[in-house]
Design a protein around this motif. Structure first.
Motif, short mmCIF file in Angstrom:
data_model
loop_
_atom_site.label_atom_id
_atom_site.label_comp_id
_atom_site.label_asym_id
_atom_site.label_seq_id
_atom_site.Cartn_x
_atom_site.Cartn_y
_atom_site.Cartn_z
N LEU A 1 7.16 4.83 5.91
CA LEU A 1 5.95 4.69 6.70
C LEU A 1 4.76 4.26 5.85
CD1 LEU A 1 6.25 7.83 9.03
CD2 LEU A 1 6.66 5.44 9.63
N ALA A 2 4.72 4.74 4.62
CA ALA A 2 3.63 4.35 3.71
C ALA A 2 3.69 2.87 3.39
CB ALA A 2 3.69 5.18 2.43
N ASP A 3 4.89 2.29 3.33
CA ASP A 3 5.04 0.86 3.07
C ASP A 3 4.70 0.03 4.30
OD1 ASP A 3 5.77 0.95 0.41
OD2 ASP A 3 7.91 1.17 0.82
N ILE A 4 4.77 0.63 5.49
CA ILE A 4 4.51 -0.12 6.72
C ILE A 4 3.07 0.05 7.19
CG2 ILE A 4 5.15 -0.36 9.16
CD1 ILE A 4 7.97 0.53 8.40
N TYR A 5 2.60 1.29 7.27
CA TYR A 5 1.31 1.57 7.88
C TYR A 5 0.20 1.90 6.88
CZ TYR A 5 4.37 1.88 11.90
OH TYR A 5 5.32 1.60 12.85
N GLY A 6 0.55 2.08 5.63
CA GLY A 6 -0.47 2.36 4.63
C GLY A 6 -0.34 3.74 4.01
N ARG A 7 -0.98 3.89 2.85
CA ARG A 7 -0.88 5.15 2.11
C ARG A 7 -1.82 6.23 2.70
NH1 ARG A 7 2.96 1.76 0.35
NH2 ARG A 7 2.41 0.54 -1.51
N LYS A 8 -3.01 5.81 3.09
CA LYS A 8 -4.06 6.75 3.48
C LYS A 8 -3.71 7.63 4.68
CE LYS A 8 -9.06 6.73 4.35
NZ LYS A 8 -10.29 5.89 4.30
N PRO A 9 -3.19 7.08 5.79
CA PRO A 9 -2.88 7.94 6.95
C PRO A 9 -1.88 9.04 6.61
CG PRO A 9 -2.85 5.63 7.58
CD PRO A 9 -2.94 5.66 6.09
N LEU A 10 -0.88 8.72 5.80
CA LEU A 10 0.12 9.72 5.43
C LEU A 10 -0.50 10.82 4.59
CD1 LEU A 10 3.23 9.56 6.14
CD2 LEU A 10 1.98 7.43 6.44
N MET A 11 -1.38 10.45 3.67
CA MET A 11 -2.01 11.44 2.79
C MET A 11 -2.91 12.40 3.57
SD MET A 11 -2.91 8.81 -0.35
CE MET A 11 -3.77 10.01 -1.38
N VAL A 12 -3.70 11.86 4.50
CA VAL A 12 -4.62 12.70 5.28
C VAL A 12 -3.83 13.65 6.19
CG1 VAL A 12 -6.39 12.70 7.07
CG2 VAL A 12 -6.50 11.03 5.21
N GLY A 13 -2.86 13.11 6.92
CA GLY A 13 -2.10 13.93 7.85
C GLY A 13 -1.32 15.04 7.16
N SER A 14 -0.76 14.75 5.99
CA SER A 14 0.05 15.76 5.32
C SER A 14 -0.80 16.91 4.79
CB SER A 14 0.84 15.13 4.17
OG SER A 14 -0.04 14.59 3.19
N MET A 15 -1.98 16.60 4.24
CA MET A 15 -2.83 17.67 3.72
C MET A 15 -3.38 18.54 4.84
SD MET A 15 -2.52 17.46 0.55
CE MET A 15 -3.65 18.79 0.18
N ALA A 16 -3.77 17.93 5.96
CA ALA A 16 -4.26 18.72 7.10
C ALA A 16 -3.15 19.62 7.65
CB ALA A 16 -4.77 17.77 8.19
#
Length: 437
Positions: free
Chosen positions: A71-86
């Motif tokens: 997903l990070a390769d498709i949609y970007g690094r930032k959304p995955l990082m924010v969602g996982s920490m929250a």
């Protein structure tokens, strides 16, 4: 010193923002870590149940890691990082709200899932914004930020635990929410523009066009990555024991000490302090040397530290060693262990980053995370079983010898890299062709 400061200045803004976030989050998490196993032990019936609770977290990571990097390769690094920490922040609060073995198992599953979404995306982001010859230094800088927390957090936790362990979970949750906000507001998306998708439909079409391999396909096609992952399992198992189950080993073998006197708290703080002071110069030194040799040196020192913590506590108890002598000797041993860790850890990430094609960095990082999943599952289960039998010395002997053997395999892997075709030209074809060893 001037070269070190120049290297600091050359680091990308994203790396520095992550450094700040890792420092803040590290303080809160390391407040909790020394007392997590002891906290769980007081709320379940057997030590092996503690091992299960801690082991199911990496098990849940299998799913998160396999989809997180992709997903990070498709949609970007930032959304995955924010969602996982929250998500992690909510889970931390759950350890305060709920109680009991099965509740802890479920919370641990969610914790493992959210953690596994963060790391492939975050590691790929560092690789995106850093030149290949600077990656070891960048990963070393982030470890230094995390270990600022490791140096401060345990000492704060040792004070707070006298009043309530639950407060530590609350502080950890707040810090993770804060880290998520830092990433959301200040981190720039680093996914290469040619790979970033604008809509879900375009993402699906682009993926079909390029036929991007899944993490499992990458592992099966790239033999070097496969061997690297299998070898890293014993390293991962060792980390889970020193960071999670070691306080229980000390609790069993040093029965005259209270929870506040448990050497692990101060060893962990010393570990963090050493990393803060020396990780970056050691990473710079390692960046100019063969990756395989650096990993070998690190594994030997790491393995020696594991053997020492496995056997020394019983010897100290048998001869009636004083508390301060125990502390000084363990700090010296952990200094050797930490040196091995500082040599090995950033170089492992550099090996994977250099092995991966540019547009598959997230996938490779996610695939490489499988070693931490497998080790994270088997380590606590093995540790819980052997500690329940009072065989902690056997546990750390197995791991110490295993780490030394892993170093020898790493050395061979580095040599094999030069004898194989480029991963980028082989893995990206999307067919069943195998990357030559």
């Amino acid at each position: 010193m001037k070269e070190t400061w120049r290297a600091y200045k050359e680091m990308d803004r994203n790396v520095w923002i992550r450094f700040i976030g890792e420092s803040i989050n590290g303080i809160a998490f390391m407040m909790l870590l020394p007392f997590l196993a002891l906290y769980l032990k007081d709320r379940v019936d057997h030590i092996w149940e503690v091992g299960i609770v801690m082991g199911v977290s990496p098990l849940a990571s299998v799913f998160g890691t396999m989809i997180g990097g992709r997903l990070a390769d498709i949609y970007g690094r930032k959304p995955l990082m924010v969602g996982s920490m929250a998500g992690n922040a909510v889970v931390m609060l759950g350890f305060v709200w709920f109680d009991g073995f099965w509740a802890f198992v479920i919370l641990s599953l969610f914790l493992g899932f959210f953690n596994s979404l963060f790391h492939p995306a975050a590691s790929a982001m560092v690789a995106d914004v850093t030149e290949p010859d600077k990656r070891t230094e960048a990963f070393g800088l982030l470890r230094m930020g995390h270990n600022i927390g490791a140096a401060i957090g345990p000492l704060i936790g040792a004070s707070v635990v006298l009043f309530s362990k639950q407060v530590i979970f609350m502080v950890s949750a707040v810090s993770m929410f804060f880290y998520a906000l830092i990433v959301l507001i200040w981190i720039r998306e680093s996914l290469p523009k040619s790979e970033k998708k604008e809509t879900l439909e375009e993402a699906s079409q682009k993926e079909e066009k390029q036929d991007l391999p899944s993490p499992f396909q990458v592992i099966l096609r790239d033999k070097l990555l496969f061997i690297f992952i299998i070898t890293g399992v014993v390293i991962s198992m060792s980390f889970t024991q020193t960071e999670g189950m070691l306080p229980l080993h000390f609790d069993q073998t040093l029965p005259n000490l209270t929870d506040a006197q448990n050497p692990f708290t101060y060893m962990l703080a010393f570990n963090g302090l050493l990393v803060v002071l020396f990780q970056f110069p050691i990473s710079r030194w390692a960046g100019n040397r063969a990756i395989g040799k650096v990993m070998l040196y690190g594994c030997i020192l790491f393995g020696f530290g594991l053997l020492a913590v496995g056997w020394l506590p019983q010897a100290f108890t048998a001869i009636g060693t004083s508390y301060w002598a125990i502390m000084l000797i363990f700090l010296a041993i952990y200094g050797i262990y930490t040196l091995g860790e500082m040599l090995m850890s950033p170089v492992q990430m550099t090996f994977v980053a250099n092995l991966a094609p540019e547009h598959l960095r997230g996938t490779y990082m996610g695939a490489a995370g499988l070693q931490w999943i497998l080790g994270g599952v088997t380590g606590p289960l093995l540790g819980g079983y052997l500690l329940d039998l009072g065989l902690g010395n056997i546990l750390y002997t197995i791991l110490g010898i295993g780490c030394i053997i892993a170093g020898i395999i790493y050395l061979s892997l580095d040599r094999w890299v030069d004898d194989r075709p480029s991963a980028e030209s082989s893995v990206t074809q999307g067919n069943v062709s195998t990357v030559n060893q």
